[in-house]
Design a protein around this motif. Structure first.
Motif, PDB file in Angstrom:
ATOM      1  N   MET A   1     -62.755  31.590  54.732  1.00 43.72           N
ATOM      2  CA  MET A   1     -63.033  32.631  55.726  1.00 43.72           C
ATOM      3  C   MET A   1     -61.937  32.646  56.779  1.00 43.72           C
ATOM      4  O   MET A   1     -61.301  31.623  57.046  1.00 43.72           O
ATOM      5  N   GLU A   2     -61.758  33.803  57.359  1.00 43.98           N
ATOM      6  CA  GLU A   2     -60.693  33.965  58.353  1.00 43.98           C
ATOM      7  C   GLU A   2     -61.173  34.907  59.454  1.00 43.98           C
ATOM      8  O   GLU A   2     -61.892  35.878  59.197  1.00 43.98           O
ATOM      9  N   LEU A   3     -60.742  34.611  60.678  1.00 42.88           N
ATOM     10  CA  LEU A   3     -61.005  35.497  61.811  1.00 42.88           C
ATOM     11  C   LEU A   3     -59.710  35.768  62.564  1.00 42.88           C
ATOM     12  O   LEU A   3     -58.852  34.892  62.689  1.00 42.88           O
ATOM     13  N   ARG A   4     -59.603  36.998  63.047  1.00 45.90           N
ATOM     14  CA  ARG A   4     -58.453  37.402  63.856  1.00 45.90           C
ATOM     15  C   ARG A   4     -58.957  37.700  65.266  1.00 45.90           C
ATOM     16  O   ARG A   4     -59.789  38.590  65.464  1.00 45.90           O
ATOM     17  N   ILE A   5     -58.430  36.948  66.225  1.00 45.95           N
ATOM     18  CA  ILE A   5     -58.806  37.109  67.628  1.00 45.95           C
ATOM     19  C   ILE A   5     -57.824  38.057  68.292  1.00 45.95           C
ATOM     20  O   ILE A   5     -56.618  37.796  68.328  1.00 45.95           O
ATOM     21  N   GLY A   6     -58.328  39.162  68.821  1.00 47.29           N
ATOM     22  CA  GLY A   6     -57.497  40.085  69.575  1.00 47.29           C
ATOM     23  C   GLY A   6     -57.504  39.698  71.042  1.00 47.29           C
ATOM     24  O   GLY A   6     -58.552  39.741  71.695  1.00 47.29           O
ATOM     25  N   TRP A   7     -56.342  39.314  71.566  1.00 49.06           N
ATOM     26  CA  TRP A   7     -56.218  38.854  72.961  1.00 49.06           C
ATOM     27  C   TRP A   7     -55.624  39.993  73.784  1.00 49.06           C
ATOM     28  O   TRP A   7     -54.465  40.347  73.633  1.00 49.06           O
ATOM     29  N   LEU A   8     -56.448  40.575  74.648  1.00 51.93           N
ATOM     30  CA  LEU A   8     -56.024  41.733  75.433  1.00 51.93           C
ATOM     31  C   LEU A   8     -55.030  41.344  76.521  1.00 51.93           C
ATOM     32  O   LEU A   8     -55.340  40.527  77.391  1.00 51.93           O
ATOM     33  N   TYR A   9     -53.852  41.898  76.461  1.00 54.93           N
ATOM     34  CA  TYR A   9     -52.828  41.791  77.499  1.00 54.93           C
ATOM     35  C   TYR A   9     -52.713  40.366  78.040  1.00 54.93           C
ATOM     36  O   TYR A   9     -52.960  40.101  79.222  1.00 54.93           O
ATOM     37  N   PRO A  10     -52.332  39.403  77.182  1.00 53.38           N
ATOM     38  CA  PRO A  10     -52.330  37.991  77.583  1.00 53.38           C
ATOM     39  C   PRO A  10     -51.381  37.665  78.734  1.00 53.38           C
ATOM     40  O   PRO A  10     -51.654  36.741  79.505  1.00 53.38           O
ATOM     41  N   PHE A  50     -55.238  47.153  67.137  1.00 50.01           N
ATOM     42  CA  PHE A  50     -56.542  47.089  67.801  1.00 50.01           C
ATOM     43  C   PHE A  50     -57.676  47.222  66.779  1.00 50.01           C
ATOM     44  O   PHE A  50     -58.782  46.781  67.033  1.00 50.01           O
ATOM     45  N   ASP A  51     -57.363  47.825  65.656  1.00 48.33           N
ATOM     46  CA  ASP A  51     -58.359  48.092  64.623  1.00 48.33           C
ATOM     47  C   ASP A  51     -58.435  46.981  63.586  1.00 48.33           C
ATOM     48  O   ASP A  51     -59.232  47.058  62.658  1.00 48.33           O
ATOM     49  N   GLN A  52     -57.601  45.940  63.752  1.00 53.16           N
ATOM     50  CA  GLN A  52     -57.480  44.914  62.727  1.00 53.16           C
ATOM     51  C   GLN A  52     -57.925  43.537  63.196  1.00 53.16           C
ATOM     52  O   GLN A  52     -57.577  42.527  62.575  1.00 53.16           O
ATOM     53  N   VAL A  53     -58.700  43.482  64.271  1.00 51.13           N
ATOM     54  CA  VAL A  53     -59.166  42.197  64.783  1.00 51.13           C
ATOM     55  C   VAL A  53     -60.678  42.094  64.620  1.00 51.13           C
ATOM     56  O   VAL A  53     -61.381  43.096  64.484  1.00 51.13           O
ATOM     57  N   ASP A  54     -61.168  40.846  64.650  1.00 51.83           N
ATOM     58  CA  ASP A  54     -62.578  40.578  64.381  1.00 51.83           C
ATOM     59  C   ASP A  54     -63.363  40.202  65.626  1.00 51.83           C
ATOM     60  O   ASP A  54     -64.598  40.253  65.632  1.00 51.83           O
ATOM     61  N   VAL A  55     -62.674  39.784  66.661  1.00 51.23           N
ATOM     62  CA  VAL A  55     -63.297  39.461  67.941  1.00 51.23           C
ATOM     63  C   VAL A  55     -62.251  39.718  69.021  1.00 51.23           C
ATOM     64  O   VAL A  55     -61.057  39.511  68.795  1.00 51.23           O
ATOM     65  N   ILE A  56     -62.690  40.185  70.180  1.00 51.93           N
ATOM     66  CA  ILE A  56     -61.764  40.603  71.230  1.00 51.93           C
ATOM     67  C   ILE A  56     -62.021  39.790  72.489  1.00 51.93           C
ATOM     68  O   ILE A  56     -63.173  39.589  72.892  1.00 51.93           O
ATOM     69  N   VAL A  57     -60.934  39.311  73.122  1.00 55.85           N
ATOM     70  CA  VAL A  57     -61.035  38.506  74.340  1.00 55.85           C
ATOM     71  C   VAL A  57     -60.192  39.158  75.429  1.00 55.85           C
ATOM     72  O   VAL A  57     -59.017  39.483  75.220  1.00 55.85           O
ATOM     73  N   GLY A  58     -60.798  39.362  76.592  1.00 59.15           N
ATOM     74  CA  GLY A  58     -60.084  39.899  77.750  1.00 59.15           C
ATOM     75  C   GLY A  58     -60.329  39.025  78.962  1.00 59.15           C
ATOM     76  O   GLY A  58     -61.427  38.515  79.162  1.00 59.15           O
TER      77      GLY A  58
END
Length: 264
Positions: A1-10, A50-58
């Motif tokens: 299994m794999e997850l991609r974390i989207g990190w908003l404007y790090p 933005f459409d290719q991540v599994d969880v988003i962190v801001g």
């Protein structure tokens, strides 16, 4: 299994140590042999990312940096982010980033900045001479669905602890609050609510960072992301959270809330 974390404007939104939320998600995935990648969703990112991540962190930002972010997060990027959250992709937005999801933010100096309008909330800074909302915060989660989902993940009551440091005051419309304040100011220091909840997206002023202090939220985000991605329920391997439990017990004692802990 794999997850991609989207990190908003790090680079622009990493005030107050909220990078720790990304690290926490990474580590708790890796301990379970779940492959994880971090995708930087910043000014150089394409709308497709933005459409290719599994969880988003801001995370949080000062007013100037937040204005830059809110002006970049428009058009197709905003549409992709809004679609992801509307379709149940989990996310955690702390400190200043929840204002991105609301209708607008009125800074202490300068013009109103429009948000995504995903959440029915507004944030207003009452003026630079007004004291900030600073200190430890504790609140009890109020969503029955969220509380039920957390029960198998953590032995304690669904109480979130963190640290708040914000000048803006957030006011909810029809949006569901995340929790009821027990200690601290919460959204505005007036109505007793803290944060907001939209589908599987958590918005809160609690940081410091949030997830290491509340590992059950990290595991809920991971489990929800896996369910959304693979369309099947995944039971997460139990981790040794004894140090986190001890740290929470010490903080609860300091806040005079020890009686609420089953493990105290």
């Amino acid at each position: 299994m794999e997850l991609r974390i989207g990190w908003l404007y790090p680079t622009l939104m990493s005030t107050y140590g909220d990078r720790g939320n990304v690290i926490c998600l990474q580590q708790r995935c890796q301990w379970r042999n779940i492959d994880v990648a971090v995708v930087r969703l910043d000014q150089n990112a394409t709308p497709e990312q933005f459409d290719q991540v599994d969880v988003i962190v801001g995370g949080g930002a000062q007013d100037r940096q937040q204005e830059i972010v809110m002006r970049d997060l428009q058009g197709e990027k905003a549409a992709k982010l809004r679609s992801q959250l509307d379709h149940g992709i989990p996310g955690v937005f702390t400190c200043g980033s929840p204002q991105l999801l609301g209708k607008y933010y009125e800074p202490g100096i300068g013009q109103r900045i429009d948000g995504l309008g995903l959440l029915d909330l507004v944030t207003k800074h009452p003026g630079l001479n007004t004291p900030r909302c600073i200190g430890n915060v504790a609140f009890e989660l109020v969503s029955p669905e969220l509380v039920a989902a957390l029960e198998p993940l953590w032995p304690e009551p669904p109480i979130v602890v963190g640290f708040e440091n914000h000048g803006g005051r957030t006011y909810l419309g029809e949006t569901q609050p995340l929790g009821k304040v027990m200690i601290g100011y919460g959204n505005n220091g007036e109505d007793g609510w803290e944060g907001a909840l939209h589908r599987h997206a958590i918005a809160t002023y609690s940081h410091g960072p949030l997830l290491p202090k509340n590992p059950f939220l990290a595991d809920w985000l991971i489990q929800t992301a896996l369910l959304q991605k693979y369309n099947r329920q995944v039971t997460l391997q139990k981790l040794d959270d004894s140090l986190a439990i001890q740290a929470r017990a010490a903080l609860f004692k300091r806040l005079e809330l020890s009686s609420l802990l089953k493990t105290a």
